[in-house]
Design an enzyme around this catalytic site. Structure first.
Site, PDB file in Angstrom:
ATOM      1  N   LYS A 262       0.765  -1.209  -0.138  1.00 56.30           N
ATOM      2  CA  LYS A 262       0.167  -0.070   0.032  1.00 56.30           C
ATOM      3  C   LYS A 262       0.846   1.205   0.095  1.00 56.30           C
ATOM      4  CE  LYS A 262      -3.383   2.459   2.996  1.00 56.30           C
ATOM      5  NZ  LYS A 262      -4.058   2.452   4.198  1.00 56.30           N
ATOM      6  N   ASP A 267      -2.575  10.095   3.827  1.00 56.48           N
ATOM      7  CA  ASP A 267      -4.125   9.810   4.158  1.00 56.48           C
ATOM      8  C   ASP A 267      -4.640  10.835   4.937  1.00 56.48           C
ATOM      9  OD1 ASP A 267      -6.369   8.327   4.181  1.00 56.48           O
ATOM     10  OD2 ASP A 267      -5.756   6.651   5.513  1.00 56.48           O
ATOM     11  N   LYS A 274     -10.157  12.552   8.038  1.00 50.75           N
ATOM     12  CA  LYS A 274      -9.627  12.475   9.504  1.00 50.75           C
ATOM     13  C   LYS A 274      -9.566  13.631  10.529  1.00 50.75           C
ATOM     14  CE  LYS A 274      -6.539   8.626   8.206  1.00 50.75           C
ATOM     15  NZ  LYS A 274      -7.449   7.475   8.862  1.00 50.75           N
ATOM     16  N   ASP A 285       1.627   5.983   5.617  1.00 49.79           N
ATOM     17  CA  ASP A 285       0.432   5.262   5.121  1.00 49.79           C
ATOM     18  C   ASP A 285       1.121   4.775   3.683  1.00 49.79           C
ATOM     19  OD1 ASP A 285      -1.925   3.848   5.541  1.00 49.79           O
ATOM     20  OD2 ASP A 285      -3.203   5.525   4.268  1.00 49.79           O
ATOM     21  N   ASP A 344     -12.045   7.006   3.419  1.00 51.45           N
ATOM     22  CA  ASP A 344     -10.799   6.689   4.379  1.00 51.45           C
ATOM     23  C   ASP A 344     -10.456   5.378   4.258  1.00 51.45           C
ATOM     24  OD1 ASP A 344      -8.851   7.189   5.975  1.00 51.45           O
ATOM     25  OD2 ASP A 344     -10.031   7.570   7.974  1.00 51.45           O
ATOM     26  N   GLU A 346      -9.346   3.705   1.804  1.00 53.43           N
ATOM     27  CA  GLU A 346      -8.788   3.691   0.605  1.00 53.43           C
ATOM     28  C   GLU A 346      -7.619   2.703   0.330  1.00 53.43           C
ATOM     29  OE1 GLU A 346      -7.666   5.416   3.132  1.00 53.43           O
ATOM     30  OE2 GLU A 346      -5.679   4.878   3.035  1.00 53.43           O
ATOM     31  N   ARG A 348      -7.480  -0.671   0.740  1.00 56.04           N
ATOM     32  CA  ARG A 348      -7.880  -1.595   0.114  1.00 56.04           C
ATOM     33  C   ARG A 348      -7.981  -1.618  -1.273  1.00 56.04           C
ATOM     34  NH1 ARG A 348     -12.833  -2.039   4.316  1.00 56.04           N
ATOM     35  NH2 ARG A 348     -11.008  -1.080   5.598  1.00 56.04           N
TER      36      ARG A 348
HETATM   37  N1  BES Z   1      -4.431   4.400   6.854  1.00 57.72           N
HETATM   38  C1  BES Z   1      -5.544   4.117   7.768  1.00 57.72           C
HETATM   39  C2  BES Z   1      -5.240   3.040   8.652  1.00 57.72           C
HETATM   40  C3  BES Z   1      -4.039   3.433   9.867  1.00 57.72           C
HETATM   41  C4  BES Z   1      -4.746   3.834  11.109  1.00 57.72           C
HETATM   42  C5  BES Z   1      -2.750   3.187   9.404  1.00 57.72           C
HETATM   43  C6  BES Z   1      -3.494   4.099  12.078  1.00 57.72           C
HETATM   44  C7  BES Z   1      -1.902   3.582  10.404  1.00 57.72           C
HETATM   45  C8  BES Z   1      -2.277   3.948  11.595  1.00 57.72           C
HETATM   46  C9  BES Z   1      -6.457   3.535   6.934  1.00 57.72           C
HETATM   47  O1  BES Z   1      -6.771   4.035   5.458  1.00 57.72           O
HETATM   48  C10 BES Z   1      -7.779   3.817   7.421  1.00 57.72           C
HETATM   49  O2  BES Z   1      -8.073   5.225   7.485  1.00 57.72           O
HETATM   50  N2  BES Z   1      -8.546   3.235   8.008  1.00 57.72           N
HETATM   51  C11 BES Z   1      -9.670   3.326   8.842  1.00 57.72           C
HETATM   52  C12 BES Z   1     -10.757   2.575   8.119  1.00 57.72           C
HETATM   53  C13 BES Z   1     -12.288   3.099   8.507  1.00 57.72           C
HETATM   54  C14 BES Z   1     -12.300   4.416   7.836  1.00 57.72           C
HETATM   55  C15 BES Z   1     -13.138   1.950   7.658  1.00 57.72           C
HETATM   56  C16 BES Z   1      -9.581   3.130  10.240  1.00 57.72           C
HETATM   57  O3  BES Z   1      -8.918   2.153  10.526  1.00 57.72           O
HETATM   58  O4  BES Z   1     -10.012   3.939  11.064  1.00 57.72           O
HETATM   59 ZN    ZN Z   2      -4.768   4.675   4.751  1.00 57.80          ZN
HETATM   60 ZN    ZN Z   3      -7.989   5.723   5.255  1.00 63.04          ZN
END
Ligand code: BES
Ligand code: ZN
Ligand code: ZN
Length: 501
Positions: A262, A267, A274, A285, A344, A346, A348
């Site tokens: 990834k 992000d 966020k 990210d 968010d 993204e 996947r």
């Molecule tokens: N990049 C984040 C996941 C992440 C969280 C990486 C903390 C490193 C540290 C991912 O893209 C994301 O935002 N995931 C969300 C998913 C949700 C919105 C479905 C999450 O885990 O909060």
């Molecule tokens: Zn992310």
């Molecule tokens: Zn995200």
């Protein structure tokens, strides 16, 4: 640049500015660990009271620094706790060496007299020091401490072929890990998808020609070839997406490994923006892409007889009038359609395209690496990575490889209801991008990816926790980008090279 060498020399006789030894807990009290016993002998009956005055308990991670006043040749001694005598293992030595080198500031030479009785221990000590000495100074106008110019690993095996190979492996793995850390630590403004791809091209150019081939797709090619996931995520950014593909095809390869990472260079969450504290570290990210690319270079450098196809989709998840909305449907590279529910989620989307592309090379197994879900960090904290997949043997092998490489992975299940949810939630598209339910986010994300894997053997590493260390350094791990997964991927490849996986 620090030079690492092996020497048969004795700890008490080395003239290095600093010598580091281990201290273990034994039934008879605290003792110098193998490699450092000559130092304890030089102190004689004063050694135990000295440790006691220091308040030293020998627990793992404990460290003390003291002038030797001529008791041994070296003027400065570093003591590192290794825990119970019987528990000394390569992972502990890797951490201890990292601690030792971080304790030393402004010494020209350091001798590591930690246990280094066989090749695995030599590698752990050397690699721990190399990893622990890492510092990201690109943006510092003055740097406070300089790592030692010469590090000598003291070992009775110094002249053996196995020890020399161990040192070379340590060097390849540590420099690849440092490369991944550098990329993660670089501010997102300076590591846009375009500049990340350029940085990979530059790294490729600086290495031995011919070993790895590289190609980069820009936004036009991504568009004409239908990479709907990468484009959908990247379309709001002023910095358009890229996709980097590396290929290492050694003669006599025993297996073909596909790596997918990834590469979200920042992000913001997109329209699901966020909140402040969660956005702060999101330059990390792209840690999955950094890890798979860096590991590929290390595998090639080591000449492991494994074919590797590496795909790193790179995009910036931003907000603008062009951003992907909840409810939008993307047509992915493999033709499946996906309803976006949360912009968010993204990672996947870009990974799905990356996995689909990697499959075209017909690999024997696919490993993807991603800072994918906050849920995995909630479950496992920030030092343990999650691993999920569709093949129990591969998962066990990946976990074992991580353990040998000094990293911790823990398996999470793709519970049977998850794929069902992915395929049935959307009323308009083939797949629903994101879990409608609140819990199980890491499992759902993996189940989503699985829809793009087909029947390939596949392991998915969710490194959202351990990819970035938001706190102070520990062991051989610095603050900021950690390079997590690079050592595991190289170890897995070397196991494949031995025909074991
Ligand atoms: N990049 C984040 C996941 C992440 C969280 C990486 C903390 C490193 C540290 C991912 O893209 C994301 O935002 N995931 C969300 C998913 C949700 C919105 C479905 C999450 O885990 O909060
Ligand atoms: Zn992310
Ligand atoms: Zn995200």
């Amino acid at each position: 640049m620090t030079t690492y060498t092996l020497s048969k020399g004795a700890a008490e006789k080395t003239k290095a500015d600093v010598v580091a030894i281990g201290v273990v807990r034994t039934a008879k009290g605290l003792q110098a660990a193998p490699g450092g016993r000559g130092v304890a002998d030089a102190y004689g009956r004063k050694f135990a009271p000295l440790l006691s005055t220091l308040g030293f308990t020998g627990k793992r991670g404990e460290v003390a620094k003291l002038p030797t006043g001529g008791t041994i040749k070296s003027p400065m001694l570093v003591l590192v706790g290794l825990g119970a005598e019987d528990d000394v293992d390569a992972a502990g030595l890797r951490r201890a060496a990292g601690i030792a080198i971080r304790t030393v500031s402004n010494a020209a030479t350091l001798a590591l007299a930690l246990p280094a009785r066989d090749a695995a221990e030599v590698r752990a000590v050397a690699e721990g020091a190399m990893l622990g000495a890492y510092a990201f100074t690109t943006y510092k106008t003055s740097s406070r401490s300089t790592p030692p110019g010469d590090v000598v690993v003291l070992t009775g095996t110094a002249r053996s072929k196995a020890a020399k190979t161990a040192l070379e492996t340590a060097q390849a793995v540590a420099s690849a890990t440092a490369l991944a850390r550098d990329w993660v630590n670089t501010p997102a403004a300076d590591l846009t998808p375009g500049r990340f791809a350029d940085a990979v091209l530059a790294e490729h150019k600086s290495r031995k020609p011919g070993k790895v081939t590289i190609s980069v797709l820009d936004e036009k090619e991504l568009g004409s070839r239908g990479f709907g996931g990468v484009l959908g995520v990247g379309q709001a950014s002023a910095n358009p997406p890229r996709l980097v593909r590396l290929e290492y095809r050694p003669r006599g390869a025993t297996a073909h490994l596909a790596l997918v990472g990834k590469g979200i260079t920042f992000d913001s969450g997109g329209l699901a923006l966020k909140a402040g504290p969660k956005m702060r570290t999101m330059k990390c990210d792209m840690a999955g892409a950094a890890a798979v690319v860096a590991a590929t270079f290390a595998i090639a450098e080591l000449g492991l007889p494994v074919r590797v196809t590496t795909v790193a989709p790179m995009a910036e998840n931003m907000v603008s009038g062009k951003a992907t909305r909840p409810g939008d449907v993307l047509t992915m590279y493999d033709g499946q359609t996906v309803e976006v529910l949360n912009p968010d989620a993204e990672g996947r989307l870009v990974l799905a395209d990356g996995i689909a592309l990697a499959r075209e090379a017909k690999p024997d197994l696919v490993v993807d690496v991603a800072t994918l879900t906050g849920a995995s960090e909630t479950a496992l904290g920030d030092r343990v990575g999650a691993v999920l997949g569709n093949d129990d043997d591969l998962l066990a092998q990946t976990i074992a490889a991580a353990s040998r490489a000094g990293e911790v992975l823990w398996q999470l299940p793709i519970a049977e209801e998850m794929p069902e949810k992915v395929r049935t939630y959307s009323k308009v598209a083939d797949l629903m991008q994101h879990n409608v339910d609140f819990y199980g986010g890491a499992l759902y994300a993996a189940a989503f990816l699985q829809q793009f894997v087909g029947d390939h053997r596949w392991a998915h590493l969710d490194i959202a926790g351990p990819a970035f260390n938001g706190r102070g350094p520990y062991g051989h791990v610095p603050s900021g980008g950690t390079g997590f997964a690079v050592p595991t991927l190289v170890e897995l490849a070397s196991e494949l090279a031995d025909g074991k996986a």
